[in-house]
Every structure is written in C-alpha cells, then in structure tokens.
Design an enzyme around this catalytic site. Structure first.
Site, short mmCIF file in Angstrom:
data_model
loop_
_atom_site.label_atom_id
_atom_site.label_comp_id
_atom_site.label_asym_id
_atom_site.label_seq_id
_atom_site.Cartn_x
_atom_site.Cartn_y
_atom_site.Cartn_z
N ILE A 11 0.85 -1.19 0.01
CA ILE A 11 0.09 0.00 0.02
C ILE A 11 0.91 1.17 -0.01
CG2 ILE A 11 -1.85 1.25 1.22
CD1 ILE A 11 -2.69 -1.53 2.63
N LEU A 32 13.32 -3.15 4.32
CA LEU A 32 13.32 -3.96 3.49
C LEU A 32 13.17 -5.62 3.86
CD1 LEU A 32 15.78 -2.64 0.68
CD2 LEU A 32 13.34 -2.32 0.87
N ALA A 78 4.95 1.20 7.64
CA ALA A 78 5.72 0.14 8.18
C ALA A 78 5.11 -0.84 9.24
CB ALA A 78 7.07 0.75 8.56
N ASN A 96 7.57 -4.27 16.60
CA ASN A 96 7.73 -3.27 15.58
C ASN A 96 6.60 -2.52 15.35
OD1 ASN A 96 9.13 -3.21 13.05
ND2 ASN A 96 7.05 -3.50 12.40
N TYR A 145 -1.93 -8.89 16.08
CA TYR A 145 -1.97 -7.82 15.20
C TYR A 145 -2.94 -6.32 15.17
CZ TYR A 145 -2.54 -5.44 10.47
OH TYR A 145 -2.70 -4.66 9.49
N LYS A 149 -2.03 -2.57 16.46
CA LYS A 149 -2.65 -1.27 15.75
C LYS A 149 -3.49 -0.69 16.60
CE LYS A 149 -0.70 -1.71 11.57
NZ LYS A 149 -0.43 -0.80 10.66
N ARG A 225 -16.13 -10.14 2.80
CA ARG A 225 -15.13 -9.17 3.05
C ARG A 225 -15.64 -7.98 2.31
NH1 ARG A 225 -14.52 -12.08 6.73
NH2 ARG A 225 -12.46 -13.01 7.54
N ARG A 286 -10.14 -21.37 8.33
CA ARG A 286 -8.59 -21.18 8.85
C ARG A 286 -9.16 -20.43 10.14
NH1 ARG A 286 -5.85 -16.58 5.13
NH2 ARG A 286 -7.35 -15.07 5.85
N ASP A 289 -10.86 -16.36 11.24
CA ASP A 289 -11.49 -15.65 10.22
C ASP A 289 -12.71 -15.18 10.87
OD1 ASP A 289 -9.62 -15.44 8.27
OD2 ASP A 289 -10.04 -17.13 7.40
N1 UFG Z 1 -9.17 -17.18 2.01
C1 UFG Z 1 -9.36 -18.05 1.18
N2 UFG Z 1 -8.42 -18.69 0.63
C2 UFG Z 1 -7.15 -18.17 0.51
C3 UFG Z 1 -7.10 -17.05 1.19
C4 UFG Z 1 -7.94 -16.33 1.70
O1 UFG Z 1 -10.50 -18.78 1.48
O2 UFG Z 1 -6.26 -18.86 -0.08
C5 UFG Z 1 -10.22 -16.39 2.64
C6 UFG Z 1 -10.05 -16.12 3.95
O3 UFG Z 1 -10.52 -17.36 4.55
C7 UFG Z 1 -10.95 -14.91 4.15
C8 UFG Z 1 -11.11 -14.23 2.88
O4 UFG Z 1 -10.57 -15.16 1.79
O5 UFG Z 1 -12.31 -15.54 4.60
C9 UFG Z 1 -10.12 -13.01 2.85
O6 UFG Z 1 -9.00 -13.44 3.27
P1 UFG Z 1 -7.58 -12.60 3.26
O7 UFG Z 1 -6.34 -13.31 3.75
O8 UFG Z 1 -7.39 -11.97 1.99
O9 UFG Z 1 -7.88 -11.29 4.14
P2 UFG Z 1 -8.23 -11.25 5.80
O10 UFG Z 1 -9.64 -10.62 5.74
O11 UFG Z 1 -8.04 -12.38 6.39
O12 UFG Z 1 -7.17 -9.96 6.19
C10 UFG Z 1 -7.33 -8.83 5.97
C11 UFG Z 1 -5.89 -8.03 6.01
C12 UFG Z 1 -5.44 -8.09 7.23
C13 UFG Z 1 -6.24 -7.52 8.11
C14 UFG Z 1 -7.80 -8.30 8.35
C15 UFG Z 1 -8.61 -7.76 9.09
O13 UFG Z 1 -5.16 -8.70 5.03
O14 UFG Z 1 -4.29 -7.20 7.15
O15 UFG Z 1 -8.26 -8.13 6.99
O16 UFG Z 1 -9.95 -8.76 9.28
F1 UFG Z 1 -6.06 -7.55 9.29
#
Ligand code: UFG
Length: 329
Positions: A11, A32, A78, A96, A145, A149, A225, A286, A289
């Site tokens: 981002i 990096l 960062a 961090n 995480y 924040k 989402r 997972r 979630d």
């Molecule tokens: N998903 C899958 N398969 C994959 C990857 C993701 O089914 O290979 C699903 C996840 O289970 C979830 C959705 O897709 O239901 C979105 O997953 P992401 O990993 O893309 O994103 P997240 O919602 O888990 O995470 C994002 C940001 C984080 C933040 C979070 C807050 O990446 O930094 O939203 O909920 F903290």
C-alpha cells in the site's frame, strides 16, 4: 517533504505514486524486511524519491531521517501484517508495530513534526457485533496484530492531547488490485491473501485454490469481506494529508467500499474476468477468520470527499497483470 515509512511495501508504494502525482517530495524509510528494493527502483523511475534503509525499532535510524530532511508530515505504513503470525509471535508485532511507532512519534515530536497519517485496520474491531461496521463500533481486536494497531491509535490520541500531534487513523478493510501501469504491485512472501492466491492458481500445474470453509452462516457459506482497490486507498491518504494541512485536526476513518463479497463470489468474478476455469477445493476453516466484515464508509465520504472509483473487477484485472509480470520475471 513527506516521509513515507514502509514505502517499499504494497500500500505504501501505491501511495508514493499518488503523492508524486500530486507534486509532493518524498523520502521513503523501509527496512526491506518485507518491502523490496525493486519497488524502490520502480518508484525512483517515476519521480525523485529519496530512500533510507532503516528499522523503526532502532530510534537512531529514524532520528537520522529527521536530521537529514525537513519532514512536514508522515504517512506511516511500516508494519508486520500477518494475523496468524501475530498469534504465534506477538513479540514481533508489539516490538515493531507498537514500539517502533512510539520511536517514530517521539522523534517526530522532538523535531516539531506534528502531522501523521496512520495505516490502521478493521482488525481493530475484532469480530463485529454488527455490519456494516462504522467507526463507533467497539474495538475488541482478536489478534496481537489488531491489538498492536489499536494501541498505536490510543497512543496517538494521548499524544494529541499532550503534545498536539495530529493524526488521521485510516482503518482499511481488504485491500486489492495493483497500479494500473503495473509498475508496483502486491508482493508478499508468503502470500496469504484471497485475490492473489486465486490468481496464482491460474499459473502452472497443480496449484489448486483453497476456499477456507464453506460452512459459515452466510448466504453461500463462505466469509464476506469488503475489497477496496489499492489505488483508491492511496488517494485517501492524499486527502487525509490535505485534511491535516487544512484542518489541523485528528480524525479516524474506515476505508472500504461498503459492499460485502463472499469468497465464492470473488472466485466466480475471477473466473469470469480472467475467462478461465480455475482449480478449486473447499478445505476447513482458517483460524481467526470473522464471518462477515464490511464497512460503513459514510464518514470518509462526507468529511474527506473520498469515494471508491474502481470495482472489484478492476482490482482483479490489475492484480492479474502484476502476477503475470512476477511469474515471467
Ligand atoms: N481465503 C481463502 N483462501 C485463501 C486466502 C483467503 O478462502 O487462499 C479467505 C479467507 O479465509 C477470508 C477471505 O478469503 O475469509 C479474505 O482473506 P484474506 O487473507 O485475503 O484477508 P483477511 O480478511 O484475512 O485479512 C485482511 C487483511 C489483514 C487484516 C484483516 C482484518 O489482510 O491485514 O483483513 O480482518 F488484519
């Protein structure tokens, strides 16, 4: 001059491009560790971007930047951002994301720089009590995480009262897509995010995309989402900086499209936009979630005048082009 921490990341790099287009002078500070020197090189082809390699956990590193450049405002990206990793290794996240930011804020105050735009996250809300989530929703993060924040948000509020530090906290929902000209993009190792993972399954043999659970209490059983385009998100940072310059007030905004898409829905849109069948299987849920998470973004529309311009189809198209470039590198 604007200091962008984490400008070699996903981002951050898109925001640097946006700020360059707005005529800003930029210095990027990045360890990096997750960012990439190739991204800095790509940014330096676009404009005069200074680069300092350093780590926020070492206060001398950030002190050096403020000694060498006259910093008017900071855009602070960062951070480590893997929810699962933060559960296994919270120390890494608090050191961090929280302590590193404290070093940054103290250095800013010392040098009289009192404006910062901060990358916060919808993960500070935890599992929502209601959707769409507005900024008044209680913040009960369920991962280190999210907590790392949220702590920064709280520190910033106290620093405003005590030292007059003005901060804009931007709580991102799910960020997607890449630069339309494919100069920078999403480059995580490992990649955990939905859209890049679906796209990766279109390259090479045997890469089956895995849906993490289809037994949630949602219309098609998969998680919902809010996927906001990264170039739209970058624009919000420019508007936030302008707001700080004009209003000199702290504030907090959700950044999302207000539209919830299920995992299956995103997958179907990918197949349609990319015009191909993508190998897929459903596996178990997972950990950690949330079932459904999408934004009420009324406030950012009203106060900053920000509105998403790009659709999820746009995000998928640009993400695909970037992945294609990475695969043929
Ligand atoms: N998903 C899958 N398969 C994959 C990857 C993701 O089914 O290979 C699903 C996840 O289970 C979830 C959705 O897709 O239901 C979105 O997953 P992401 O990993 O893309 O994103 P997240 O919602 O888990 O995470 C994002 C940001 C984080 C933040 C979070 C807050 O990446 O930094 O939203 O909920 F903290």
């Amino acid at each position: 001059m604007i200091l962008v921490t984490g400008g070699a990341g996903y981002i951050g790099s898109h925001t640097v491009i946006n700020l360059l287009n707005a005529g800003k002078e930029i210095v990027v500070f990045d360890s990096l560790e997750n960012g990439h020197i190739e991204i800095i090189q790509a940014l330096q082809k676009i404009g005069d971007v200074k680069f300092v390699k350093g780590d926020l956990r070492n206060i001398e590193d950030i002190e050096g930047v403020f000694k060498n450049y006259k910093i008017d405002a900071v855009v602070h990206f960062a951070a480590f951002a893997l929810v699962g990793e933060s559960v296994e290794n919270p120390a890494k996240y608090y050191r961090n994301n929280t302590f590193g930011t404290l070093n940054l804020l103290d250095t800013m105050i010392k040098h009289g720089c009192k404006k910062i735009v901060f990358s916060s996250t919808c993960a500070t809300y935890g599992n929502p009590n209601y959707v769409p989530v507005d900024e008044k929703h209680p913040q009960n993060p369920v991962s280190p995480y999210g907590s790392s924040k949220l702590m920064v948000e709280m520190i910033m509020n106290d620093y405003d009262k005590a030292y007059g530090l003005k901060s804009i906290k931007l709580r991102y929902f799910n960020v997607a897509g890449c630069d339309k000209d494919c100069r920078v993009g999403e480059w995580h190792e490992p990649e955990t995010h939905l859209i890049p993972n679906i796209i990766k399954s279109t390259f090479g043999e045997g890469k089956t995309f895995k849906i993490f659970g289809d037994d949630y209490n949602t219309p098609d059983g998969t998680c919902i989402r809010d996927y906001v385009n990264v170039e739209d998100l970058a624009e919000a940072h420019r508007l936030a900086l302008e707001y700080l310059e004009k209003e000199n007030k702290s504030n907090v905004f959700n950044l999302g499209t207000e539209k919830g898409d299920s995992v299956k829905n995103v997958f179907d849109v990918c197949e349609k936009v990319l015009n191909q069948k993508i190998p897929v299987e459903v596996v178990s849920r997972r950990d950690g979630d949330a079932e459904a998470l999408y934004a009420n973004a009324n406030k950012v529309k009203t106060v900053l005048g920000w509105k998403p311009q790009r659709t999820i189809e746009d995000s998928i198209k640009t993400a695909y082009r970037w992945e294609e470039k990475m695969e043929t590198k």
